[in-house]
Design an enzyme around this catalytic site. Structure first.
Site: not given
Length: 363
Positions: A179, A206, A302
């Protein structure tokens, strides 16, 4: 005398409080953008706009004069553009994190993903007129606070935490989740993999959906492999590089002796779309734990639930270390849970994964 001592104590406390605030610099040629951002940040007790600049050149001058934790950097400016200024900012102040404010155009996506590859930590889309609303403000403030990161002592303590697990089953697939700060780390990781390393590599990063095609091309360059966007029924073969699209989670199923991707759209605990968890969880089942899961820089948790699935199935989890992360969030979660086989900088993680794969991973 007592009153004077109390006053001095209050002054020192105020100074200490000021020192703990996130020091932010705004670099944007738009007076409107600088004004709006300054007003947003001025309302926050833990944030401090220490400088604003209408050009990259002035921003560099400000950075030479004072410490800055986070720079909000526009890429499209007259004179020295943000893309040209970025490496100069990172060289001048390596501890400063750069949040790129990017346009919605195709060219803006190209420049933004290139900036992320070069070391910018994160990006925010510059909203259209009237788009500076509460949702945008909350997202911006969240990113700035995450980029402040940990103090020197906390990073030092995190860096000496030993890895707690031995390597599991020999992997048949490498799956990477990333991310904030992850694109730079991905480039470092992939460039360390030799061209004749043939295990398939799956990536969930992401990013806004509009950035994914640009990101995929960049991953092709870094890995020397053709990138494929996951979709229903896409077969995973040796040498493949498969990337989650921006609009859905990548999942993996076994069909006989074949492995294929699919897409899922269900809400997940992290709120991310795409999320690392569905990729990890379905890989753990489809490959019976013969998975090397890698978590690179990113905020939040996540990938944690998926990492548990991989470890429970007999696979291994590798995490980026605190010192090299733009944000030690996702890797921190699995490291502190004792799920990791190694916590290292991206280049060393690549070497560790290579060592775990064995001769069958090569041509």
């Amino acid at each position: 005398m007592v009153a004077a001592l109390r006053q001095n104590s209050d002054i020192n406390a105020s100074a200490d409080e000021a020192d703990t605030r996130v020091k932010v610099m705004l670099v944007d040629d738009s007076l409107t953008v600088r004004t709006v951002f300054s007003r947003m940040l001025a309302k926050e007790a833990d944030l401090n706009v220490v400088a604003t600049a209408s050009t990259a050149e002035r921003g560099l001058d400000e950075l030479r004069a004072q410490a800055v934790d986070v720079v909000l950097l526009d890429l499209e400016m007259p004179g020295m553009g943000g893309l040209e200024a970025l490496p100069k900012i990172l060289a001048l102040s390596p501890s400063t994190k750069v949040l790129v404010i990017s346009s919605l155009t195709a060219e803006g996506a190209e420049h933004t993903v290139e900036a992320l590859r070069m070391g910018a930590a994160d990006t925010m889309l510059k909203p259209r007129p009237g788009g500076f609303n509460d949702d945008y403000r909350d997202q911006l403030l969240g990113k700035i606070r995450a980029l402040k990161g940990m103090g020197v002592e906390e990073v030092r303590r995190a860096s000496v935490r030993p890895a707690s697990r031995r390597a599991g089953k020999r992997p048949q697939v490498v799956a990477i989740g990333a991310s904030t700060g992850g694109i730079h780390a991905l480039n470092l990781f992939l460039r360390k993999l030799p061209k004749d390393f043939e295990l398939p590599i799956l990536i969930t990063q992401h990013l806004p959906a509009s950035f994914i095609p640009v990101f995929a091309r960049q991953m092709e360059v870094a890995s020397g492999r053709q990138a494929i966007l996951a979709d229903e029924g896409v077969e995973i073969r040796r040498g493949n590089l498969v990337i989650a699209p921006g609009h859905g989670h990548m999942v993996v199923h076994r069909k006989g002796t074949r492995y294929v991707t699919g897409l899922a759209y269900h809400p997940v605990k992290s709120g991310c779309m795409p999320s690392v968890d569905p990729m990890f969880e379905t890989l753990a089942e489809a490959y019976d734990g013969e998975v090397a899961g890698v978590l690179l820089s990113g905020m939040g948790r996540d990938g944690t639930d998926g990492a548990v699935s991989i470890v429970n199935a007999g696979g291994s989890i590798y995490a980026q270390d605190a010192h090299s992360c733009a944000v030690w969030g996702m890797p921190r979660a699995v490291t502190e849970m004792g799920l990791t086989t190694a916590a290292l900088p991206p280049e060393e993680l690549a070497e560790t994964v290579l060592a775990s794969a064995g001769a069958q991973a090569w041509r």
